[in-house]
Every structure is written in structure tokens, then in C-alpha cells.
Design a protein around this motif. Sequence first.
Motif, PDB file in Angstrom:
ATOM      1  N   HIS A  89      66.209 -47.374 -22.261  1.00 37.46           N
ATOM      2  CA  HIS A  89      66.133 -47.733 -23.678  1.00 37.46           C
ATOM      3  C   HIS A  89      66.138 -46.524 -24.613  1.00 37.46           C
ATOM      4  O   HIS A  89      65.799 -46.634 -25.790  1.00 37.46           O
ATOM      5  CB  HIS A  89      64.913 -48.626 -23.918  1.00 37.46           C
ATOM      6  CG  HIS A  89      65.068 -49.955 -23.249  1.00 37.46           C
ATOM      7  ND1 HIS A  89      64.692 -50.177 -21.936  1.00 37.46           N
ATOM      8  CD2 HIS A  89      65.616 -51.099 -23.681  1.00 37.46           C
ATOM      9  CE1 HIS A  89      64.995 -51.414 -21.607  1.00 37.46           C
ATOM     10  NE2 HIS A  89      65.550 -51.995 -22.640  1.00 37.46           N
ATOM     11  N   GLY A  90      66.524 -45.370 -24.093  1.00 33.90           N
ATOM     12  CA  GLY A  90      66.685 -44.183 -24.929  1.00 33.90           C
ATOM     13  C   GLY A  90      65.391 -43.639 -25.509  1.00 33.90           C
ATOM     14  O   GLY A  90      65.395 -43.033 -26.575  1.00 33.90           O
ATOM     15  N   LEU A  91      64.292 -43.829 -24.794  1.00 32.79           N
ATOM     16  CA  LEU A  91      62.986 -43.347 -25.252  1.00 32.79           C
ATOM     17  C   LEU A  91      62.649 -42.032 -24.555  1.00 32.79           C
ATOM     18  O   LEU A  91      63.212 -41.713 -23.503  1.00 32.79           O
ATOM     19  CB  LEU A  91      61.907 -44.385 -24.937  1.00 32.79           C
ATOM     20  CG  LEU A  91      62.106 -45.771 -25.555  1.00 32.79           C
ATOM     21  CD1 LEU A  91      61.112 -46.762 -24.962  1.00 32.79           C
ATOM     22  CD2 LEU A  91      61.980 -45.705 -27.075  1.00 32.79           C
ATOM     23  N   ALA A  92      61.717 -41.286 -25.127  1.00 34.61           N
ATOM     24  CA  ALA A  92      61.227 -40.068 -24.475  1.00 34.61           C
ATOM     25  C   ALA A  92      60.646 -40.453 -23.114  1.00 34.61           C
ATOM     26  O   ALA A  92      59.831 -41.375 -23.022  1.00 34.61           O
ATOM     27  CB  ALA A  92      60.171 -39.391 -25.341  1.00 34.61           C
ATOM     28  N   GLU A  93      61.057 -39.767 -22.059  1.00 36.83           N
ATOM     29  CA  GLU A  93      60.659 -40.118 -20.696  1.00 36.83           C
ATOM     30  C   GLU A  93      59.359 -39.425 -20.302  1.00 36.83           C
ATOM     31  O   GLU A  93      59.354 -38.367 -19.699  1.00 36.83           O
ATOM     32  CB  GLU A  93      61.780 -39.762 -19.724  1.00 36.83           C
ATOM     33  CG  GLU A  93      63.038 -40.579 -19.970  1.00 36.83           C
ATOM     34  CD  GLU A  93      64.173 -40.196 -19.051  1.00 36.83           C
ATOM     35  OE1 GLU A  93      63.921 -39.834 -17.883  1.00 36.83           O
ATOM     36  OE2 GLU A  93      65.331 -40.256 -19.513  1.00 36.83           O
ATOM     37  N   SER A  94      58.243 -40.088 -20.640  1.00 34.32           N
ATOM     38  CA  SER A  94      56.927 -39.533 -20.339  1.00 34.32           C
ATOM     39  C   SER A  94      56.259 -40.219 -19.148  1.00 34.32           C
ATOM     40  O   SER A  94      55.331 -39.682 -18.560  1.00 34.32           O
ATOM     41  CB  SER A  94      56.014 -39.683 -21.564  1.00 34.32           C
ATOM     42  OG  SER A  94      55.769 -41.062 -21.821  1.00 34.32           O
ATOM     43  N   GLY A  95      56.692 -41.432 -18.837  1.00 33.14           N
ATOM     44  CA  GLY A  95      56.022 -42.211 -17.799  1.00 33.14           C
ATOM     45  C   GLY A  95      54.680 -42.758 -18.251  1.00 33.14           C
ATOM     46  O   GLY A  95      53.914 -43.273 -17.452  1.00 33.14           O
ATOM     47  N   GLN A  96      54.420 -42.662 -19.548  1.00 35.43           N
ATOM     48  CA  GLN A  96      53.160 -43.138 -20.122  1.00 35.43           C
ATOM     49  C   GLN A  96      53.431 -44.299 -21.089  1.00 35.43           C
ATOM     50  O   GLN A  96      54.476 -44.335 -21.736  1.00 35.43           O
ATOM     51  CB  GLN A  96      52.450 -42.010 -20.865  1.00 35.43           C
ATOM     52  CG  GLN A  96      51.994 -40.882 -19.963  1.00 35.43           C
ATOM     53  CD  GLN A  96      50.974 -41.355 -18.952  1.00 35.43           C
ATOM     54  OE1 GLN A  96      49.993 -42.004 -19.286  1.00 35.43           O
ATOM     55  NE2 GLN A  96      51.211 -41.036 -17.681  1.00 35.43           N
ATOM     56  N   PRO A  97      52.473 -45.211 -21.225  1.00 32.56           N
ATOM     57  CA  PRO A  97      52.652 -46.337 -22.148  1.00 32.56           C
ATOM     58  C   PRO A  97      52.295 -45.949 -23.593  1.00 32.56           C
ATOM     59  O   PRO A  97      51.328 -46.431 -24.170  1.00 32.56           O
ATOM     60  CB  PRO A  97      51.695 -47.397 -21.589  1.00 32.56           C
ATOM     61  CG  PRO A  97      50.607 -46.599 -20.950  1.00 32.56           C
ATOM     62  CD  PRO A  97      51.272 -45.356 -20.406  1.00 32.56           C
ATOM     63  N   ASP A  98      53.112 -45.055 -24.175  1.00 35.37           N
ATOM     64  CA  ASP A  98      52.863 -44.630 -25.551  1.00 35.37           C
ATOM     65  C   ASP A  98      53.227 -45.765 -26.517  1.00 35.37           C
ATOM     66  O   ASP A  98      53.797 -46.781 -26.108  1.00 35.37           O
ATOM     67  CB  ASP A  98      53.651 -43.353 -25.870  1.00 35.37           C
ATOM     68  CG  ASP A  98      55.137 -43.526 -25.623  1.00 35.37           C
ATOM     69  OD1 ASP A  98      55.786 -44.327 -26.334  1.00 35.37           O
ATOM     70  OD2 ASP A  98      55.657 -42.860 -24.702  1.00 35.37           O
ATOM     71  N   ASP A  99      52.878 -45.585 -27.777  1.00 32.10           N
ATOM     72  CA  ASP A  99      53.080 -46.653 -28.765  1.00 32.10           C
ATOM     73  C   ASP A  99      54.542 -47.058 -28.905  1.00 32.10           C
ATOM     74  O   ASP A  99      54.857 -48.248 -29.004  1.00 32.10           O
ATOM     75  CB  ASP A  99      52.513 -46.242 -30.129  1.00 32.10           C
ATOM     76  CG  ASP A  99      50.994 -46.217 -30.143  1.00 32.10           C
ATOM     77  OD1 ASP A  99      50.376 -46.848 -29.259  1.00 32.10           O
ATOM     78  OD2 ASP A  99      50.428 -45.566 -31.044  1.00 32.10           O
ATOM     79  N   GLU A 100      55.464 -46.086 -28.915  1.00 27.56           N
ATOM     80  CA  GLU A 100      56.884 -46.411 -29.053  1.00 27.56           C
ATOM     81  C   GLU A 100      57.373 -47.223 -27.848  1.00 27.56           C
ATOM     82  O   GLU A 100      58.103 -48.206 -28.001  1.00 27.56           O
ATOM     83  CB  GLU A 100      57.714 -45.139 -29.206  1.00 27.56           C
ATOM     84  CG  GLU A 100      59.178 -45.427 -29.484  1.00 27.56           C
ATOM     85  CD  GLU A 100      60.009 -44.174 -29.701  1.00 27.56           C
ATOM     86  OE1 GLU A 100      61.131 -44.320 -30.222  1.00 27.56           O
ATOM     87  OE2 GLU A 100      59.556 -43.063 -29.352  1.00 27.56           O
ATOM     88  N   THR A 101      56.938 -46.829 -26.660  1.00 24.06           N
ATOM     89  CA  THR A 101      57.332 -47.551 -25.449  1.00 24.06           C
ATOM     90  C   THR A 101      56.757 -48.958 -25.446  1.00 24.06           C
ATOM     91  O   THR A 101      57.465 -49.929 -25.155  1.00 24.06           O
ATOM     92  CB  THR A 101      56.879 -46.776 -24.188  1.00 24.06           C
ATOM     93  OG1 THR A 101      57.496 -45.475 -24.198  1.00 24.06           O
ATOM     94  CG2 THR A 101      57.262 -47.516 -22.913  1.00 24.06           C
ATOM     95  N   LYS A 102      55.486 -49.099 -25.791  1.00 24.89           N
ATOM     96  CA  LYS A 102      54.872 -50.429 -25.833  1.00 24.89           C
ATOM     97  C   LYS A 102      55.565 -51.316 -26.860  1.00 24.89           C
ATOM     98  O   LYS A 102      55.773 -52.507 -26.614  1.00 24.89           O
ATOM     99  CB  LYS A 102      53.373 -50.323 -26.126  1.00 24.89           C
ATOM    100  CG  LYS A 102      52.594 -49.754 -24.949  1.00 24.89           C
ATOM    101  CD  LYS A 102      51.095 -49.852 -25.131  1.00 24.89           C
ATOM    102  CE  LYS A 102      50.594 -48.930 -26.203  1.00 24.89           C
ATOM    103  NZ  LYS A 102      49.125 -48.875 -26.282  1.00 24.89           N
TER     104      LYS A 102
END
Length: 111
Positions: A89-102
Motif C-alpha cells: 500500500h505504499g506506506l513506510a515499511e516499519s513493521g509497526q502498527p503506526d497511525d498511518e498503517t492502522k
Amino acid sequence: FDGTTSGDGTLSHDIPKSAKVGALTLWKDKYPTGDKLELSLVLSETPTIDTVGGVKVRLKNLGYYEGAVDVDEIDEALTAALLSFQRDHGLAESGQPDDETKGKISARHGH
């Protein structure tokens, strides 16, 4: 209830809040005589996206997470699922459930 999926593959139907189990039959071929897949469903309220369990349930429903959803901690399977979802989904790949990912998970999941 009989129904047909929409163009994007979704199907929706209201069910009573008291329902605990269900069955879903999907026809792979011609209805009603073709090859079919029968699934047993356990119905429960989806935890909020602000919990690890809520992230796991949504990612599992979207086909990204394959681990247990009843453990409210970040495990290797969740980190891998988050990385895959973020990549797709073109998001920063942190492997964490950050606000943008959620937020993106909620949008894709429908709530």
C-alpha cells in the motif's frame, strides 16, 4: 440468505447481534450444482483498531496475517504481515502498527 458478490468481490448481509456461528457456502463453478467451498464461521465483535488484536483480526481478514488473533502482543507473524501490507500500500515499511498503517488497514477492511 442467497447473494452474489459485487464487482469488487464483496458481499454484505445484516445478521442479528446475538448470532455466534454461521456457515458460508461459495460456489467455484455453476450454482447450485458446481464445485463449492463450505466454511464454518465463528462470529464475534471486531476489536478496535487501536488494539493489537484489532490490527491482527483485520489483517487476517485481508489475507495478510496467519497467526493467532487472541494474543494481544506483536509477534513475528504480525510484523511480517504489517511489512507486507505496508509494502503493498505504499506506506513506510516499519513493521509497526503506526497511525498511518492502522488508518489504511481500517480503510481497506471497511471499519
